[in-house]
Design a protein around this motif. Structure first.
Motif, short mmCIF file in Angstrom:
data_model
loop_
_atom_site.label_atom_id
_atom_site.label_comp_id
_atom_site.label_asym_id
_atom_site.label_seq_id
_atom_site.Cartn_x
_atom_site.Cartn_y
_atom_site.Cartn_z
N GLU A 17 -71.26 51.28 1.71
CA GLU A 17 -71.03 50.41 2.85
C GLU A 17 -71.51 48.99 2.57
O GLU A 17 -70.86 48.00 2.95
CB GLU A 17 -71.73 50.98 4.09
CG GLU A 17 -71.10 52.28 4.58
CD GLU A 17 -71.87 52.89 5.74
OE1 GLU A 17 -73.02 52.44 5.99
OE2 GLU A 17 -71.34 53.81 6.39
N GLN A 18 -72.65 48.85 1.90
CA GLN A 18 -73.15 47.52 1.56
C GLN A 18 -72.19 46.77 0.63
O GLN A 18 -71.93 45.58 0.81
CB GLN A 18 -74.53 47.63 0.89
CG GLN A 18 -75.65 48.05 1.81
CD GLN A 18 -76.99 47.93 1.12
OE1 GLN A 18 -77.44 46.84 0.77
NE2 GLN A 18 -77.64 49.08 0.91
N GLU B 141 -66.00 42.10 1.68
CA GLU B 141 -65.33 41.51 2.84
C GLU B 141 -65.76 40.05 3.04
O GLU B 141 -64.94 39.20 3.42
CB GLU B 141 -65.64 42.33 4.09
CG GLU B 141 -64.96 43.69 4.13
CD GLU B 141 -65.38 44.49 5.36
OE1 GLU B 141 -66.18 43.95 6.17
OE2 GLU B 141 -64.92 45.63 5.49
N ARG B 142 -67.04 39.77 2.77
CA ARG B 142 -67.55 38.42 2.99
C ARG B 142 -67.12 37.45 1.89
O ARG B 142 -66.91 36.26 2.15
CB ARG B 142 -69.09 38.42 3.05
CG ARG B 142 -69.67 39.14 4.23
CD ARG B 142 -71.15 38.76 4.42
NE ARG B 142 -71.93 38.87 3.19
CZ ARG B 142 -72.59 39.96 2.84
NH1 ARG B 142 -72.55 41.03 3.62
NH2 ARG B 142 -73.30 39.97 1.71
N THR B 143 -66.99 37.94 0.67
CA THR B 143 -66.80 37.02 -0.46
C THR B 143 -65.49 37.23 -1.22
O THR B 143 -65.18 36.46 -2.13
CB THR B 143 -67.96 37.19 -1.47
OG1 THR B 143 -67.95 38.53 -1.96
CG2 THR B 143 -69.31 36.93 -0.78
N ASP B 144 -64.74 38.29 -0.86
CA ASP B 144 -63.48 38.65 -1.56
C ASP B 144 -63.71 39.19 -2.96
O ASP B 144 -62.75 39.50 -3.67
CB ASP B 144 -62.52 37.45 -1.63
CG ASP B 144 -61.97 37.09 -0.26
OD1 ASP B 144 -61.87 38.00 0.59
OD2 ASP B 144 -61.66 35.91 -0.06
#
Length: 263
Positions: free
Chosen positions: A19-20, A26-29
């Motif tokens: 999950e981490q 998701e935040r950085t692609d």
């Protein structure tokens, strides 16, 4: 495919790491090296790699590996003769491959060892055909059984003890004693026993130093003869250092990649 079990601590930790890493992407692609190393470092710190994983030796088996241009087959056998008989059966079914070569008879010999030796030839001249036959241990993992939080001494203690080992020879044929080596207070006797008609090895643990004795006064012992383990009690490899080395290599690789990108 392995499905982590969230009901177990290890399974919960694997799911949490997944999950981490998903949130990071998701935040950085992508997975930035520095962030990835930080996440993995904190995640690995949740595990204890200092305690050994205990392995119980369930027995030994003969391993036969046969390799040629078409296949690489590995089989297990209860004894050497059975493994050799299987290999000889393959050799005889493939005898046409060598028939007509120098020193090779028209028909394969009845003796298994002779047939195998003629078919494969000297070790350095086997080309794309070869085989390996050896005995190995069959082990299963089991929970550590060391009582009262016992930990076997580390590398420094063991190196010092090994470097100061003492050999106690017999003083002559009339000496009532027996030759032995002493290391860490453990006495290992190795001698020729005329009554038993065998090479005899015995271990005396009465004077073992306290650092090697567990809370129940037992001492971890692992005995090998050739390549086979004939006795093992309380012994087990320590995987922690392997994990540490892998993590250090990964960190160095990520730092190098960041340097290449100019991060």
């Amino acid at each position: 495919m392995i499905t982590p079990d969230p009901a177990t601590p290890a399974g919960e930790a694997v799911i949490d790491l997944y999950e981490q890493m998903c949130k990071l992407k998701e935040r950085t692609d992508y997975w930035p090296g520095a962030d990835t190393v930080n996440i993995l470092g904190e995640w690995l710190a949740r595990f204890d790699f200092t305690h050994p994983v205990a392995f119980t030796v369930a027995g030994s088996a003969w391993v036969l590996r046969r390799q040629d241009r078409h296949e690489d087959a590995v089989t297990l056998w209860a004894d050497e003769d059975s493994a050799l008989a299987c290999l000889a059966q393959h050799v005889r079914s493939s005898w046409d491959d060598v028939r007509g070569d120098d020193g090779i008879p028209t028909r394969p010999p009845l003796d298994d060892r002779t047939a195998v030796d003629l078919y494969y030839g000297p070790k350095g001249e086997r080309g794309d055909k070869d085989y390996w036959l050896y005995v190995d241990d069959i082990s299963r993992s089991s929970p550590p059984t060391a009582p009262y939080g016992f930990r076997f001494p580390g590398e420094e203690f063991c190196a010092t003890a090994n470097s100061t080992a003492v050999f106690h020879p017999m003083t002559g044929p009339d000496d009532d004693g027996l030759p032995c080596i002493e290391v860490g207070g453990v006495l290992v006797f190795a001698y020729l026993d005329a009554d038993l008609q065998a090479v005899r090895v015995s271990v005396d643990l009465d004077t073992t130093v306290e650092q090697l004795a567990r809370g129940d006064s037992t001492v971890p012992v692992h005995v090998e003869v050739g390549n086979a383990t004939v006795f093992s009690a309380g012994a087990g490899p320590v995987p922690g250092k392997a994990w540490s080395r892998r993590l250090r290599r990964m960190v160095r690789r990520v730092r190098w990649m960041r340097w290449r990108r100019g991060d």
